[in-house]
Design a protein around this motif. Sequence first.
Motif, PDB file in Angstrom:
ATOM      1  N   GLU A  43       3.279   2.876  -4.120  1.00  0.00           N
ATOM      2  CA  GLU A  43       3.870   1.873  -3.246  1.00  0.00           C
ATOM      3  C   GLU A  43       3.133   0.530  -3.300  1.00  0.00           C
ATOM      4  N   GLY A  95       8.853  -0.155   2.042  1.00  0.00           N
ATOM      5  CA  GLY A  95       8.155   0.918   1.349  1.00  0.00           C
ATOM      6  C   GLY A  95       7.048   0.424   0.446  1.00  0.00           C
ATOM      7  N   VAL A 119       3.710  -2.322  -0.327  1.00  0.00           N
ATOM      8  CA  VAL A 119       2.702  -3.205   0.263  1.00  0.00           C
ATOM      9  C   VAL A 119       1.951  -3.915  -0.859  1.00  0.00           C
ATOM     10  N   GLY A 125      -3.378  14.360   1.581  1.00  0.00           N
ATOM     11  CA  GLY A 125      -1.924  14.318   1.483  1.00  0.00           C
ATOM     12  C   GLY A 125      -1.444  14.924   0.168  1.00  0.00           C
ATOM     13  N   SER A 126      -0.126  15.080   0.046  1.00  0.00           N
ATOM     14  CA  SER A 126       0.397  15.754  -1.145  1.00  0.00           C
ATOM     15  C   SER A 126       0.215  14.907  -2.397  1.00  0.00           C
ATOM     16  N   LYS A 127      -0.041  13.601  -2.237  1.00  0.00           N
ATOM     17  CA  LYS A 127      -0.258  12.757  -3.406  1.00  0.00           C
ATOM     18  C   LYS A 127      -1.703  12.271  -3.488  1.00  0.00           C
ATOM     19  N   TYR A 131      -6.449   2.771   4.279  1.00  0.00           N
ATOM     20  CA  TYR A 131      -6.262   1.804   5.368  1.00  0.00           C
ATOM     21  C   TYR A 131      -7.368   0.760   5.310  1.00  0.00           C
ATOM     22  N   MET A 177       0.969   8.642   9.085  1.00  0.00           N
ATOM     23  CA  MET A 177       0.340   9.936   8.801  1.00  0.00           C
ATOM     24  C   MET A 177       1.163  10.643   7.734  1.00  0.00           C
ATOM     25  N   ASN A 184       4.742  10.664   3.261  1.00  0.00           N
ATOM     26  CA  ASN A 184       3.300  10.481   3.155  1.00  0.00           C
ATOM     27  C   ASN A 184       2.929   9.173   3.863  1.00  0.00           C
ATOM     28  N   THR A 185       1.692   9.070   4.212  1.00  0.00           N
ATOM     29  CA  THR A 185       1.201   7.853   4.850  1.00  0.00           C
ATOM     30  C   THR A 185       1.625   6.634   4.037  1.00  0.00           C
ATOM     31  N   GLY A 186       2.214   5.659   4.717  1.00  0.00           N
ATOM     32  CA  GLY A 186       2.602   4.429   4.042  1.00  0.00           C
ATOM     33  C   GLY A 186       4.062   4.401   3.637  1.00  0.00           C
TER      34      GLY A 186
END
Lengths: 647, 647
Positions: free
Chosen positions: A184, A197, A199, A255-257, A300, B63, B94-96
Amino acid sequence: MDERNIYLTTVPVAEAVERARKALNRDALLGVETVAAHEALGRVTARPVIARCSSPTFHAAAMDGIAVRADSTFAARDGSPVTLRKGVDYVEVNTGNSLPSGMDAVVMVEHVVRADGDAVLLEAPAFPWQHVRRIGEDIVATEMILPQNQTLSAYDIGALLSAGIFEVEVHARVRLTFIPTGDEVLDFRSRPTPAPGQVIESNSQVFAALARSWGAEPVCTPPTPDDRESLKAAVARALDGESQIVCVGAGSSAGSKDYTRAVFEELGQILVHGIAIMPGKPSLLAVAENGKLLVGVPGYPVSAVICLEDVLAPLVAWLSRSTRPARPEVTARLARKLPSRPGMEEVVRLAVGRVGQEFVAAPLPRGAGLITSLTKAQGLARIPADSEGLEQDARVRVELLTPRANLDRVLVHIGSHDNVIDMLGNELMGLPEPMQLVSSHVGSMGGLSALRDGTALFAGSHLFDPETEDFNFPFLVRYLPEVEILVVNLAIRHQGLIVAPGNPKNISAMSDLARTDVLFINRQKGAGTRILLDHHLKTAGIRPDEVRGYDREEFTHMAVAVNVLTGAADCGLGIYAAAKALGLDFLPLARERYDLVIPRAHAEDPRILALLELVRSEKFQKDIQALGGYETTLTGRKMHPGAGLGG
Amino acid sequence: MDERNIYLTTVPVAEAVERARKALNRDALLGVETVAAHEALGRVTARPVIARCSSPTFHAAAMDGIAVRADSTFAARDGSPVTLRKGVDYVEVNTGNSLPSGMDAVVMVEHVVRADGDAVLLEAPAFPWQHVRRIGEDIVATEMILPQNQTLSAYDIGALLSAGIFEVEVHARVRLTFIPTGDEVLDFRSRPTPAPGQVIESNSQVFAALARSWGAEPVCTPPTPDDRESLKAAVARALDGESQIVCVGAGSSAGSKDYTRAVFEELGQILVHGIAIMPGKPSLLAVAENGKLLVGVPGYPVSAVICLEDVLAPLVAWLSRSTRPARPEVTARLARKLPSRPGMEEVVRLAVGRVGQEFVAAPLPRGAGLITSLTKAQGLARIPADSEGLEQDARVRVELLTPRANLDRVLVHIGSHDNVIDMLGNELMGLPEPMQLVSSHVGSMGGLSALRDGTALFAGSHLFDPETEDFNFPFLVRYLPEVEILVVNLAIRHQGLIVAPGNPKNISAMSDLARTDVLFINRQKGAGTRILLDHHLKTAGIRPDEVRGYDREEFTHMAVAVNVLTGAADCGLGIYAAAKALGLDFLPLARERYDLVIPRAHAEDPRILALLELVRSEKFQKDIQALGGYETTLTGRKMHPGAGLGG
């Protein structure tokens, strides 16, 4: 899904740093190089430095005057001078000249009286070595002028050159590579405009700027997609390069990624996964097979900064043998309660300024994603793991992000938000002695509370009292009866319903807010705008529970407008300036007075005087008018109770 | 000759700065330029910066988990779950990730229970907007994210990029030219070895390093000779260039070769000649006809630094609209009396460190030519113009040149000088937690006084008592009866007569010191070496007034050796290491014990423990032996009264 979290067995920051220090061999990682002495500012000596020349290398005149033999002047007295012959008894010298052989003192030109021909008279004896800089007075050849591991200052460079040292052996700079990750994230180099979606990747550049400020050499790669093999290839490539430390941005959680841990495990050994600090928890440390350090930096921005400053910075300082500058600290009074979850240290950014005789700290919003909480903060507080937080008025130790002296130039504003306040902040920075406006947006009522508690220098307020049709004063009488107050108008502004361009939902009156197809976005409790809304709903005979979205709260006009712009809401109440800024339509509802509420105790504070002078200036009032949706007929004038929009 | 001084009518520093500010038009002098945002660290915004994009630009999952419609979960309770269908009621995020249209909350993956097929169960309701980063939560497009005149931090760069700002308008950097002057100064670029009467020019590089640390761009020209026309040409050339400020090094006073004022008068108008501060008095400010600033910087390095830091730095900050970082301050106890001439502010450099519970400041030598007083100082004190100075033990406000936290790593040593002490200082900087040895050389007796006064952590001492043939203890009993002391030997060292190579004056015994053709160089009163000399003179039956040069005092062995090396003396008493360092001959006279005298109160101080561990290490003792003239049989051992050279 639960198993993904087990990776994060957090350790305290100090232990994380210590584990990395033990796992790294810094002598093997970081070499020594030779640099020109005059280009060595901030570099760290790798060996003690031995002076090659003395300074001075000769006995030197320290004053303009004449060089003499002291014993030839011993008889000189007031009224009974000694006569000295040029070239024999004295030689004229300027500061810095070598003393002629046999001479051992200098008499200042002011104390020399010209006599016949070249002769001079002295009326006082000279002491041996007076006004003489003696050989080696400053530096003696062969002496150690600097030890190893000294971070070279501008002064040190002067000493090196004076001692005839033109090259110096220093520790190499630490080199660090940062690999941003994420499907993303957009590479800022392509100057993108993010779609939903997406940034713009910015952590790598915060990293690079911080690394430079540590004296290290950063390299940032383009972003790598969320793909394990791509990430592994990128990390492996970086490990083959010159960097001693390779950082991966984001993907260090579970996370999953999040592939960072898996990749680090393939390429080395995990040292730490999870540090006991918030934000910053999903930090990751590993040592690669070739001995280099691998760092997983959270995604973050606030978390990333804590990982970089609390974990990485001490390691870079240790590797490079440099001293990590400590932040100055002050004690400040907390403007608001600061709850914290026990079990983990929490870092909270603060707006800090002097109010009266003490420093006041207002907590900034705590989201780990709020990069503006970094840019707006003057300091930070650490709430220990065993604490449930701090009460309002608690004295809190603040690590300053700005020099302490700057806090006297900070104006702490707590209260309602208005675009004119931002404009004021910009103008204050343009004064000959710039001042920084620090604004905490908690609504008009919040501002009055802050004044009651003595935690703000002034408050912006636009509270309308339907009963008296007056602004602010009825509330001051009710809530601040004890505080002597000066009220100065900033502007009259237009409030209205903000709707999408073209007003697609065809909203025209308050009654439309009760329609089931209209989604409203509200302001927070205590906001003057919310009080205004409630008044108009009441007048229109609408109950709050009839308004869809009444419970959804934003804290600023601009945030309300953004909800409308993006379709997250159909309508909100706000000022014209916010609608105009985002190209939205505006249905005027009311004019209101936005006032500056200033405790008399601060009315003569130089910062308040400067602020009022600015508000009263013609230029500033023209700038307000240019915004649209404002009237400046009362701007800068002292307000009195009962005058309403008449001032 | 008197008339040359009339130029210097001094003004206070603040007034000098103010006069320059009034005479300069900073808007005309310094332009605005556009730079890439990610390269703008430390630059100063020329305009307010308005956000181009919001951040986030969409409602984003905060999250890892599932996105849901909050109202579809309201019925969920413990034991009474709600079932959600994939793609209909929930979407994995997923986060983001952007929140799918219609979804307004995120449930953390930890709270999601897998059910049959793709369905999941929730046992608690989700609140609207939970774990969602809302549009514009951080930054709203069109809002002002930074005001004008903001010095950009690493965080600010992150905010700029996040807001879609890739270029930023900043004030140009201040450019400064420095023109060193003097017939006697050698250009360091030619790597010279100075002959008598010559010095290596170094002030320009101190200037350049300071200017860089202010964020300015320095240019240094090669030295210009003491010649009015050459200087005028060099200044005129610099004024035609890009620099807004042209500095001339040295020649700003009133000596016969000081042409700076005359040249400035030809090219512009004098603003200030002489500032009311010592060192630094002969500073000169002028405004050139083209509006640029001319600065005459004094030639002595300490004077130059005060002119640069106190006068020039605030002007550069003002021109560039940047905030000048303030030095941290501490209150310290003064280790020695600090007399000062009234009528002019005096700046005194200090060695500062923590001793016990307080900070102690030992004044460093005050010569304006002593560049090592700059490199050795941790801080400085300002004695006001109306003061005659400060008494010992006075509490003095210290401006720190090092972060305050560093003072806890400083070991304050006051006492006798020895080359092994320098070696110790170097080794302490090599420890895992480096420590800085700050040494004030006042002789053995001075060191014991410091211990009595509590102003040193330890003292080096080698006092010989002829009566008992013991070292140090007889003096401790006499002068420090109240203080519990630990005495640890550093080394046994060889003292002797230092003479020129080949011993041209054929000195072989103490009796030779009474010869009229032998010029002696002595050590200061209270030095152990002076006490040793007096003992040997007495034994040889020689009175001090029979020794030519007995009254000429130096403070270190190395300084004594330099006097012999340069022919300024024929002979001095000192240690072998000093003679060897400068290639001089050495006639052994005595072996003596050089001990570390440590108050029991500091014996467990971590710095003392680290120091003793170092002294006791085999490597360190080998390094001592390699110096020559030392024995390490007692090194690191605790000493007891009465043992003499037997320990």
